[in-house]
Write an enzyme that holds these catalytic residues in place. Structure first.
Site, short mmCIF file in Angstrom:
data_model
loop_
_atom_site.label_atom_id
_atom_site.label_comp_id
_atom_site.label_asym_id
_atom_site.label_seq_id
_atom_site.Cartn_x
_atom_site.Cartn_y
_atom_site.Cartn_z
N HIS A 288 -89.19 -66.66 -70.49
CA HIS A 288 -90.64 -66.53 -71.60
C HIS A 288 -89.92 -65.02 -72.09
CE1 HIS A 288 -92.92 -69.31 -72.25
NE2 HIS A 288 -94.01 -69.46 -71.34
N GLU B 204 -93.35 -78.72 -80.81
CA GLU B 204 -92.87 -77.54 -81.61
C GLU B 204 -91.36 -78.39 -82.83
OE1 GLU B 204 -93.43 -77.98 -78.72
OE2 GLU B 204 -94.31 -75.64 -77.81
#
Lengths: 330, 325
Positions: B130, B61
């Site tokens: 999440h 990322e």
């Protein structure tokens, strides 16, 4: 050695030797002055000196065109000067003055020059590597024959961004030259105290990046390696990794009491310092004379003096400008 | 001309139209290519635009977000897709220290026209790692623009000005919105500075954004059944906040409740509340209320996840409390 490889060797003409000498000495004298100005509190914040490592920026930068891009670290005065960023603007930046290249907003660690494609000046260790990958990606996607050179220290090899960036550059075969300035200490932590594999260039090889280690105290060796590397990168052969083994003669920053290394160790490295070594060699070989070096020193003394005068005379930014350049003026 | 499309397809159409209009636009991120996008936003795009412009990335990322930022600096118009806001934390260094900072730190020499799309929010029983809403973390940062399109129309229309913006823009897409179908007019435009009044009312202002908009609108309808006229404001631009629209509404209704899926402490709701205090204190008839997520990592079981998040009944209760009813 093939004919092509011979073409890639540095041509050590008198002019070229003068140029290498001038570049290294400009960094050295500029930074000696900066250290002095720091003690006078003209320069504040962090000041990281490149003294001892001048051969790396000087050698690598010989091989670049004005269209190539450069990403450096918080120890980047030398890179900016060799790249051609005016010493006046760099010095005024370190003063925090309006005449600085970044209008004083960045200081010593954040020298930028869009005109020179000089993209900092990054104080996050490893933070510049993804940026370099992206600059190279933009060049590749727009079919421009440019190379992006990314300088960083060996401490960055411990960062995830180092590994992510090497992988991306290799995976996408991007025109990046990674230059690791291995000065053996990440601030005060010796390489062997922080890395299980201390051979940094081997890490790059594990990403299938052509990689070599070079004596970073020898400007001619650095230039020769950089010429090979840049030629390969420009030729579309993907990224290249140079580990330049060097040494920082001064403290990490002006706050560093250097408890982690001995004075003897520093002295030993100073004896093989890049300027001393090159100067001995060019004078012994008759390429340059003592007079030549004296003339360079005189020019540089004047340039440094002018840069200080410029910085002193430059105004401060008005407080009313505080919020400028956060986003585009609307 | 309007058509009925899903939020997912509206985002996809916006990306396609932008890529068609400008060769410099490309999308990169995890699984945007062969997989077709985690939320199927980029489905089929790699066939139409090729793998250079629909660029699959490794699970790096920080590396690929930084590469997108670098590509923007190098003259491209990248759209970086970060699969979820929790993964974006690994890229926060690049977003904060590079994208948001370079213009100022370089004295205005450089600008970074990158668009970063991040999915956000809870509601799919994806548990504590999440299900975050961290929009306010990004809205805290000078140098960024932060968007939270809640409608199909905004999901489509906000991308164009985001790509035209010379500075970094972060777009949050709530995961519960991708399947919503609404009317889309591709010709309608939107600016990146205005909140939207989604429902007019006179008794109380319900201020929200993103995935909480529809819960808030539903609460407003139920309040109407009790004779309470609620105005609903969709912030949609989280940085810079549209103070004028907020204060105008509160000046009219004299009461406000902020609905925010972020955790209450240090939330965007806290920021909006503070601005109402600073700019509208004398027009208030009641303390500003907040309906936020409970101070707990979002749990997996449905009943506990529901209990942790803002819900219609809690919004109604907060509104009635503010009205003394």
């Amino acid at each position: 050695m093939s004919a092509k490889d011979k073409d890639l060797r540095p041509h050590l003409t008198r002019d070229h030797c003068l140029d290498l000498m001038r570049n290294m000495l400009r960094i050295r004298r500029f930074e000696e002055k900066a250290a002095e100005l720091y003690t006078q509190e003209k320069i504040r914040g962090f000041l990281h000196l490149y003294i001892g490592e001048e051969a790396v920026a000087t050698g690598v930068m010989q091989t670049l065109t004005p269209e190539d891009a450069i990403v450096a670290t918080y120890r980047e005065h030398g890179h900016a000067l060799v790249r051609g960023v005016p010493m006046t603007g760099v010095m005024a930046e370190m003063y925090g003055k309006s005449g600085g290249v970044s209008k004083g907003r960045g200081g010593s660690m954040h020298i930028f020059s869009a005109e020179h494609r000089f993209y900092g000046g990054n104080a996050i260790v490893g933070g510049g590597l993804p940026l370099a990958v992206g600059l190279a990606l933009a060049d590749k996607m727009q079919n421009r024959p440019n190379v992006t050179v990314c300088f960083f220290g060996e401490g960055a090899a411990a960062e995830g961004e180092f590994h992510e960036s090497l992988n991306l550059a290799a995976l996408w075969q991007l025109p990046v030259l990674f230059v690791c300035e291995n000065n053996l200490y990440a601030m005060g932590t010796a390489l062997a105290r922080s890395e299980s594999e201390t051979d940094i260039h081997a890490k790059a090889a594990s990403y299938k990046i052509t990689s070599e280690a070079v004596d970073g105290m020898n400007v001619v060796d650095v230039e020769a390696a950089a010429r090979r590397a840049v030629a390969a990168v420009r030729d579309g052969k993907g990224p290249y990794f140079l580990e330049c083994r060097t040494y920082r003669f001064r403290a990490h920053s002006m706050f560093d009491p250097q408890l982690y290394r001995s004075k003897d160790e520093v002295t030993e490295w100073e004896e093989k310092g890049p300027i001393r070594r090159f100067s001995d060699w060019v004078t012994k070989s008759g390429l340059l004379h003592a007079d030549d070096i004296e003339a360079i020193e005189a020019d540089i003394a004047k340039e440094v003096e002018d840069a200080v005068a410029f910085a002193e005379a430059s105004p401060w930014e008005e407080v009313e400008t505080l919020l400028e350049d956060v986003g585009a003026a609307s | 001309m309007s058509e009925q499309v899903t939020y997912r397809d509206a985002v996809g159409a916006a990306i396609r139209d932008a890529m068609t209009a400008d060769d410099r636009v490309f999308i990169m991120g995890e699984d945007v290519g062969r997989y077709g996008g985690t939320y199927a936003v980029t489905k089929g795009m790699i066939e139409d635009f090729g793998e250079d412009r629909v660029r699959d990335t490794p699970l790096s990322e920080s590396g690929f977000t930084g590469a997108g930022i670098g590509a923007a600096l190098g003259g491209m118009k990248p759209i970086v897709e970060i699969m979820t806001v929790n993964f974006s934390l690994l890229a926060l260094d690049q977003i904060l220290n590079t994208a948001a900072t370079f213009r100022h730190m370089s004295g205005g020499q450089l600008n970074i026209p990158v668009v970063i799309r991040i999915s956000t929010g809870a509601g799919r029983q994806l548990a504590a790692q999440h299900s975050h809403s961290l929009e306010n973390w990004y809205a805290h940062i000078p140098g960024l623009k932060v968007l939270a399109p809640a409608t199909v129309q905004d999901a489509y229309a906000m991308l164009r000005p985001a790509l035209e913006d010379p500075d970094p823009v972060v777009i949050f897409e709530h995961v519960m919105l991708y399947g919503r179908t609404e009317a889309l007019d591709k010709e309608a435009t939107v600016d990146l500075s205005s909140a939207a009044v989604r429902r007019n009312g006179s008794d109380i202002s319900l201020i929200t954004y993103g995935g909480s908009l529809y819960k808030t609108l539903e609460a407003a309808e139920k309040l109407a059944e009790d004779g309470i006229s609620a105005e609903v404001i969709d912030l949609r631009v989280l940085r810079p906040l549209d103070d004028a629209t907020i204060l105008k509404s509160v000046g009219k209704t004299r009461r406000a409740v902020i609905v925010d899926e972020g955790w209450k402490t240090g939330s965007l709701a806290a920021e909006v509340s503070a601005r109402i205090m600073e700019g509208g204190f004398w027009s208030l008839d009641a303390p500003v209320g907040r309906v936020c997520s409970a101070e707990v990592p979002i749990p997996y079981p449905k009943h506990l996840e529901d209990a942790a998040l803002p819900q219609v009944d809690r919004i109604i209760a907060a509104a009635k409390l503010a009205l003394g009813r």
